[in-house]
Design an enzyme around this catalytic site. Structure first.
Site, PDB file in Angstrom:
ATOM      1  N   GLY A   1     -13.356  -9.666   3.904  1.00  0.00           N
ATOM      2  CA  GLY A   1     -14.057  -8.499   4.444  1.00  0.00           C
ATOM      3  C   GLY A   1     -15.210  -8.067   3.553  1.00  0.00           C
TER       4      GLY A   1
ATOM      5  N   TYR B   1      -4.619   6.945  11.088  1.00  0.00           N
ATOM      6  CA  TYR B   1      -5.168   6.051  10.049  1.00  0.00           C
ATOM      7  C   TYR B   1      -4.975   6.691   8.672  1.00  0.00           C
ATOM      8  CZ  TYR B   1      -8.661   3.806   7.105  1.00  0.00           C
ATOM      9  OH  TYR B   1      -9.293   3.163   6.062  1.00  0.00           O
TER      10      TYR B   1
END
Ligand code: UDP
Length: 322
Positions: free
Chosen positions: A12, A153
């Site tokens: 990432g 989240y």
């Protein structure tokens, strides 16, 4: 210096920059990534940089059979694999919660069983709607209701912190927790909602910059090269283990001012549009009004902190996106 580093989520944006830094320092790096938001092009660049010291394993950090052997043969673990990006988190809440909590449990189990130190990447999102600025690591977390996916989240990452500290307390895991504030730089994809790559791309194309809400919400932006220096420093610092650190820049800017700055640095005459949150993210969305870290703990531990200024960050992004 720890030599064999295992990075979950290393394909990432932040993970690939961190892997690159470690390879340039002469370390060995193994990356585990399922390429959900990570990219094969990042992996290929790392492979080309140090073919003999880099290894890529495609797989999920939720799988104990994959994770445990990779952890056991490492000197340290950096756990970055997670569902990230406000847009992704809002659109895929099940994936977000399962990935973030499941992978963290798997990695913590493996690291504590093998006695390998771990750096856990948490997020400034855990401060939620707190108005106690700047945010200090021991301050209360103020999350919104469970009906709003974004807070799931934040809760999943805060749960990861509690789990990491619990493994430290009960199983002697040497764990360092970092709360990453807004981090930007080359390779970050605007696709998952991040503001700066979207603004820079729009400015370069002469398209409107879409500022959500009234644009008075604020953030602080750090360059990924500064952030990876800090992460490497914290990983190597035994005295940092068992603690939580804010990591980022502490220069506050409103999103409207950010849009204006991007246009100025890019020399763009793009229009700046205010877009209602409901249009951007759907109904029932809540944003953070202000987000500023205290970097006192980080400076005390390392003696340095991210310093690259906003104009330099924007100019860097213009270079790679132009
Ligand atoms: N934002 C915006 N336009 C965009 C993307 C984001 O105005 O195209 C706003 C967003 O609502 C938030 C801020 O910019 O207030 C930072 O958003 P981002 O998703 O980059 O990170 P966050 O800090 O919200 O996690």
């Amino acid at each position: 210096m720890l030599h064999r580093i295992f990075i979950t989520g290393g394909a990432g944006f932040i993970g690939s920059h961190l892997a690159e830094r470690f390879l340039k320092e002469g370390r060995e790096v193994t990356v585990l990534d399922n390429l959900s938001t990570g990219r094969l092009s990042n992996v290929k660049a790392l492979q080309a940089l140090a073919p003999e010291r880099f290894r890529f394993v495609e797989g999920c950090a939720t799988e104990p059979n994959v994770v445990a052997p990779l952890v056991a043969e490492s000197d340290a673990v950096v756990h970055l694999a997670a569902a990230v990006g406000v847009r992704l988190v809002v659109e895929q809440p099940i994936h977000t919660m399962r990935t973030n909590i499941g992978a963290t449990e798997t990695v913590l189990d493996a690291a504590s069983a093998a006695g390998v130190p771990l750096l856990y990447a948490s997020t400034s999102e855990v401060y939620g709607k707190s108005a106690m600025l700047p945010f200090t690591e021991n301050a209360d977390l103020v999350l919104g209701p469970t009906s709003i996916a974004r807070w799931g989240y934040a809760a999943s990452k805060a749960t990861g912190e509690w789990m990491a500290l619990a493994y430290g307390a009960e199983r002697d895991l040497e764990v360092t927790i970092v709360r990453l504030f807004n981090t930007v730089g080359p390779r970050q994809l605007g696709r998952y909602g991040m503001v700066l790559p979207n603004f820079v791309k729009a400015a370069l194309r002469g398209e409107p910059l879409r500022v959500f809400g009234d644009g008075q919400q604020t953030r602080c932006f750090a360059h990924v090269k500064d952030v990876t220096q800090v992460l490497g420093g914290l990983l190597d610092e035994p005295a940092a283990r068992g603690s939580v650190f804010n990591v980022g820049n502490d220069v506050e800017v409103s999103i409207l001012a950010l849009a204006e700055r991007v246009c100025a640095v890019a020399g763009s005459d793009s229009e700046i549009q205010l877009v209602p949150y409901a249009e951007a993210y759907g109904h029932g969305f809540e944003d953070m009004r202000r987000r500023v870290p205290s970097l006192a703990a980080l400076e005390a531990a390392l003696g340095y902190r991210p310093r690259t200024g906003l104009d330099e960050i924007i100019a860097d992004l213009i270079c790679v996106l132009a």
